[in-house]
Write a protein that holds these residues in place. Structure first.
Motif, mmCIF file in Angstrom:
data_model
loop_
_atom_site.group_PDB
_atom_site.id
_atom_site.type_symbol
_atom_site.label_atom_id
_atom_site.label_comp_id
_atom_site.label_asym_id
_atom_site.label_seq_id
_atom_site.Cartn_x
_atom_site.Cartn_y
_atom_site.Cartn_z
ATOM 1 N N ILE A 185 0.835 -1.201 0.000
ATOM 2 C CA ILE A 185 0.000 0.000 0.000
ATOM 3 C C ILE A 185 0.869 1.251 0.000
ATOM 4 O O ILE A 185 0.621 2.209 -0.740
ATOM 5 N N ALA A 186 1.916 1.248 0.834
ATOM 6 C CA ALA A 186 2.814 2.406 0.889
ATOM 7 C C ALA A 186 3.503 2.629 -0.450
ATOM 8 O O ALA A 186 3.630 3.777 -0.922
ATOM 9 N N ALA A 187 3.956 1.545 -1.086
ATOM 10 C CA ALA A 187 4.660 1.667 -2.368
ATOM 11 C C ALA A 187 3.732 2.171 -3.470
ATOM 12 O O ALA A 187 4.093 3.090 -4.223
ATOM 13 N N VAL A 188 2.532 1.597 -3.572
ATOM 14 C CA VAL A 188 1.600 2.003 -4.621
ATOM 15 C C VAL A 188 1.142 3.442 -4.393
ATOM 16 O O VAL A 188 1.011 4.227 -5.348
ATOM 17 N N ALA A 189 0.897 3.820 -3.143
ATOM 18 C CA ALA A 189 0.482 5.191 -2.844
ATOM 19 C C ALA A 189 1.560 6.188 -3.245
ATOM 20 O O ALA A 189 1.266 7.254 -3.807
ATOM 21 N N THR A 190 2.815 5.860 -2.985
ATOM 22 C CA THR A 190 3.917 6.760 -3.348
ATOM 23 C C THR A 190 4.031 6.912 -4.858
ATOM 24 O O THR A 190 4.217 8.023 -5.376
ATOM 25 N N ILE A 191 3.902 5.806 -5.584
ATOM 26 C CA ILE A 191 3.952 5.879 -7.046
ATOM 27 C C ILE A 191 2.796 6.728 -7.568
ATOM 28 O O ILE A 191 2.968 7.538 -8.483
ATOM 29 N N ALA A 192 1.615 6.551 -6.994
ATOM 30 C CA ALA A 192 0.443 7.312 -7.445
ATOM 31 C C ALA A 192 0.615 8.806 -7.203
ATOM 32 O O ALA A 192 0.177 9.630 -8.014
ATOM 33 N N LEU A 193 1.253 9.174 -6.106
ATOM 34 C CA LEU A 193 1.443 10.590 -5.778
ATOM 35 C C LEU A 193 2.576 11.222 -6.569
ATOM 36 O O LEU A 193 2.520 12.409 -6.905
ATOM 37 N N LEU A 194 3.621 10.420 -6.878
ATOM 38 C CA LEU A 194 4.814 10.960 -7.539
ATOM 39 C C LEU A 194 5.180 10.133 -8.772
ATOM 40 O O LEU A 194 6.296 9.609 -8.878
ATOM 41 N N PRO A 195 4.290 10.008 -9.747
ATOM 42 C CA PRO A 195 4.550 9.105 -10.880
ATOM 43 C C PRO A 195 5.659 9.572 -11.812
ATOM 44 O O PRO A 195 6.224 8.757 -12.540
ATOM 45 N N THR A 196 5.971 10.871 -11.815
ATOM 46 C CA THR A 196 6.994 11.374 -12.741
ATOM 47 C C THR A 196 8.398 11.357 -12.148
ATOM 48 O O THR A 196 9.359 11.688 -12.837
ATOM 49 N N GLU A 197 8.529 10.969 -10.876
ATOM 50 C CA GLU A 197 9.845 10.898 -10.230
ATOM 51 C C GLU A 197 10.430 9.504 -10.462
ATOM 52 O O GLU A 197 10.130 8.559 -9.736
ATOM 53 N N GLN A 198 11.303 9.391 -11.464
ATOM 54 C CA GLN A 198 11.791 8.076 -11.879
ATOM 55 C C GLN A 198 12.490 7.325 -10.744
ATOM 56 O O GLN A 198 12.270 6.122 -10.552
ATOM 57 N N GLY A 199 13.347 8.012 -10.020
ATOM 58 C CA GLY A 199 14.096 7.342 -8.957
ATOM 59 C C GLY A 199 13.191 6.819 -7.868
ATOM 60 O O GLY A 199 13.375 5.693 -7.373
ATOM 61 N N ILE A 200 12.200 7.621 -7.471
ATOM 62 C CA ILE A 200 11.273 7.202 -6.428
ATOM 63 C C ILE A 200 10.419 6.030 -6.906
ATOM 64 O O ILE A 200 10.200 5.061 -6.174
ATOM 65 N N VAL A 201 9.953 6.109 -8.153
ATOM 66 C CA VAL A 201 9.150 5.015 -8.703
ATOM 67 C C VAL A 201 9.966 3.730 -8.755
ATOM 68 O O VAL A 201 9.480 2.651 -8.396
ATOM 69 N N LEU A 202 11.221 3.827 -9.169
ATOM 70 C CA LEU A 202 12.078 2.642 -9.233
ATOM 71 C C LEU A 202 12.278 2.043 -7.843
ATOM 72 O O LEU A 202 12.234 0.810 -7.675
ATOM 73 N N ALA A 203 12.472 2.898 -6.832
ATOM 74 C CA ALA A 203 12.642 2.398 -5.467
ATOM 75 C C ALA A 203 11.372 1.698 -4.982
ATOM 76 O O ALA A 203 11.437 0.646 -4.314
ATOM 77 N N CYS A 204 10.218 2.260 -5.317
ATOM 78 C CA CYS A 204 8.953 1.650 -4.908
ATOM 79 C C CYS A 204 8.707 0.323 -5.634
ATOM 80 O O CYS A 204 8.171 -0.624 -5.042
ATOM 81 N N ILE A 205 9.106 0.250 -6.901
ATOM 82 C CA ILE A 205 8.984 -1.008 -7.635
ATOM 83 C C ILE A 205 9.871 -2.076 -6.996
ATOM 84 O O ILE A 205 9.481 -3.250 -6.868
ATOM 85 N N ALA A 206 11.064 -1.679 -6.575
ATOM 86 C CA ALA A 206 11.949 -2.618 -5.874
ATOM 87 C C ALA A 206 11.313 -3.083 -4.568
ATOM 88 O O ALA A 206 11.398 -4.268 -4.200
ATOM 89 N N LEU A 207 10.666 -2.151 -3.846
ATOM 90 C CA LEU A 207 9.977 -2.524 -2.604
ATOM 91 C C LEU A 207 8.857 -3.516 -2.883
ATOM 92 O O LEU A 207 8.644 -4.463 -2.110
ATOM 93 N N LEU A 208 8.146 -3.326 -3.995
ATOM 94 C CA LEU A 208 7.086 -4.272 -4.362
ATOM 95 C C LEU A 208 7.661 -5.648 -4.684
ATOM 96 O O LEU A 208 6.974 -6.664 -4.541
ATOM 97 N N GLY A 209 8.910 -5.690 -5.131
ATOM 98 C CA GLY A 209 9.555 -6.983 -5.323
ATOM 99 C C GLY A 209 9.624 -7.771 -4.028
ATOM 100 O O GLY A 209 9.495 -9.005 -4.018
ATOM 101 N N ILE A 210 9.821 -7.053 -2.904
ATOM 102 C CA ILE A 210 9.855 -7.703 -1.590
ATOM 103 C C ILE A 210 8.439 -7.968 -1.085
ATOM 104 O O ILE A 210 8.093 -9.097 -0.719
ATOM 105 N N SER A 211 7.614 -6.909 -1.068
ATOM 106 C CA SER A 211 6.306 -7.007 -0.426
ATOM 107 C C SER A 211 5.312 -7.855 -1.223
ATOM 108 O O SER A 211 4.569 -8.656 -0.648
ATOM 109 N N TYR A 212 5.325 -7.689 -2.559
ATOM 110 C CA TYR A 212 4.351 -8.392 -3.405
ATOM 111 C C TYR A 212 4.918 -9.712 -3.912
ATOM 112 O O TYR A 212 4.392 -10.789 -3.600
ATOM 113 N N ASN A 213 6.007 -9.650 -4.709
ATOM 114 C CA ASN A 213 6.584 -10.881 -5.264
ATOM 115 C C ASN A 213 7.089 -11.807 -4.173
ATOM 116 O O ASN A 213 7.083 -13.032 -4.338
#
Length: 488
Positions: free
Chosen positions: A377-405
């Protein structure tokens, strides 16, 4: 998954003796089967992985070769879509039916039968003179999806509780493909030797898996369930599942209130009502109605379906479109976008899933699934709020690798095994597996009109919709409850 030996074994009574203390959940085991240790346990896990790879490579390696298939057979986009969709649809039905049949037919015998069907289907794909023959082969290859619930239940019956969670995580990690590299190598094979070379590789894996299953898997002691397979229930529920799948796919293409999607929805609802009535009269049902109504079953399936509908769409659809958009996105080509935003969560998930299984078995499965939910939830919310920030989105995608995958996929599979009815140990894993496929189609179908409209506002709307679905998945997980006397 830790278990209470005197409660979550093959007993019929759901009541807890007054002198029984509450313990943590563990794998369900037949009382008279051998628990494997050491090298033999490793060999069995490796064999199960080979069986799963025989299906997973079919799902992931062929995608880059779809244009080549279309060129050779003169197929349009709709025809090519069936090359993948029929595999997954067949797989959902096979996981439901063949998984449950293994309770009566035997785990080892079912593993051998599944691989034999996959081999026949793969041979058809290798020699296919036209698209219809290839599609029949893909339907047969879909039987390999039943290797997942079969592997989960085999682990629950044959592994010691202290290693069950970790081995389940290893199996789950394979569900994401070979670290995301299988699609890349599939593209290389198609470019160098043609798309049929991919099926040759899959055939080799399937044959090795078949030989290993014959040699390594322990022989079936006896049936895990008394009685006979409920073929009528399996047929009716399969019709409901197929109709629901087509409702999702056609609804996203034609509109949710178009005549054809509504027809599929009506058939799905009608079939489920008939299934409900039929199961009430069966001595050995596919899954008893009172289990379907319990908090050990429906919240697990709902949590799985909503989780796949939310996070999968974020990683594999919305962020992919965002990364390749040249107006407001990152302007990446397809290959670079995949390497940057698809490969990292796949690799991280391969590493995180075994740890997630160990953590869940040691500290609790519900705690693990909710940790995964909160982080997602934290990762998806951050991506939704800051979708144009590539570095932040990449970090959140990495977090989803842990939390989701890692955490969510492992615990979804684990809870399906733990909470399946004792008299039908493969029923919930099969139904839960169908929830994976329905969730993926539903999530993409819901967000596609917004994510694909070519605006940053549409992308954000799609992301916030996914966030809302993730929150609903978290709420659904709060309804999951262990069996009497068993603490999750």
């Amino acid at each position: 998954m830790r278990q209470l030996p005197t409660i979550h074994s093959r007993q019929r009574s759901p009541t807890v003796p007054t002198n029984q203390s509450i313990e943590t959940a563990s794998p369900s085991k037949l009382r008279d089967v051998e628990i494997l240790h050491g090298g033999r346990a490793v060999a069995v896990v490796a064999t199960l992985i080979l069986g799963i790879l025989a299906f997973q490579l079919n799902a992931s390696m062929l995608t880059p070769a779809l244009p080549a298939i279309g060129e050779e057979f003169g197929a349009d986009g709709a025809g090519l879509g069936q090359v993948s969709s029929l595999l997954f649809l067949s797989g959902a039905v096979a996981g439901l039916v063949l998984g449950r049949w293994s309770d009566f037919f035997g785990r080892r015998r079912m593993a051998i039968l599944i691989l034999a069907i996959v081999i026949v289907g793969t041979l058809m794909c290798i020699v296919a003179p036209n698209l219809p023959v290839l599609l029949v082969g893909r339907v047969l290859q879909g039987a390999g999806s039943a290797s997942f619930p079969l592997a989960y239940v085999t682990l629950s019956e044959r592994m010691a509780p202290k290693v069950f969670g970790t081995t389940l995580g290893v199996i789950t990690a394979v569900n994401g493909g070979v670290g995301g590299l299988d699609g890349y190598f599939g593209g290389l094979l198609a470019e160098t030797w043609g798309f049929r070379s991919i099926f040759v590789v899959i055939l080799i894996v399937a044959v090795i898996a078949l030989i290993a299953s014959v040699v390594v898997l322990p022989k079936d002691v006896r049936a895990a369930s008394a009685g006979a397979m409920d073929w009528w229930g399996a047929l009716i529920l399969s019709i409901a599942l197929i109709s629901l799948t087509y409702f999702v796919s056609e609804g996203s293409n034609q509109g949710w209130f178009s005549p054809l999607p509504l027809l599929f929805l009506a058939v799905a609802v009608g079939a489920f009502v008939v299934f409900w009535k039929v199961e009430q009269r069966k001595t050995t049902p596919l899954i008893a109605v009172h289990h379907l109504k319990s908090r050990q079953v429906w919240p697990v399936v709902l949590t799985t379906t909503l989780t796949l509908a939310s996070v999968f769409a974020v990683i594999n659809f919305t962020v992919v479109l965002l990364s390749q958009n040249t107006d407001f996105g990152y302007g990446l080509d397809a290959a670079t976008a995949a390497l940057r935003y698809l490969l990292p969560p796949a690799i991280i998930g391969v590493l995180a899933a075994p740890f997630a299984g160990w953590f869940a078995a040691k500290f609790g499965w519900l705690k693990a699934v909710r940790i995964g939910m909160v982080l997602s939830i934290a990762a998806v919310a951050t991506i939704a709020l800051l979708p144009t920030e590539q570095g932040i989105v990449l970090a959140c995608i990495a977090l989803l690798g842990i939390s989701y995958n890692g955490f969510l996929l492992t615990t979804a599979n684990g809870l399906g095994v733990i909470l399946s009815p004792p008299e039908a140990p493969s029923a919930l894993p099969g139904i839960n597996g169908a929830g994976f496929g329905i969730g993926v189609g539903l999530g993409i179908g819901i967000v596609a009109p917004f994510a694909g409209n070519g605006t940053i506002e549409g992308i954000q709307t799609a992301l916030f919709i996914s966030l809302g679905i993730t929150i609903l998945a978290f709420i659904a997980s709060m309804f999951i409850k262990g069996r009497p006397g068993v603490k999750l």
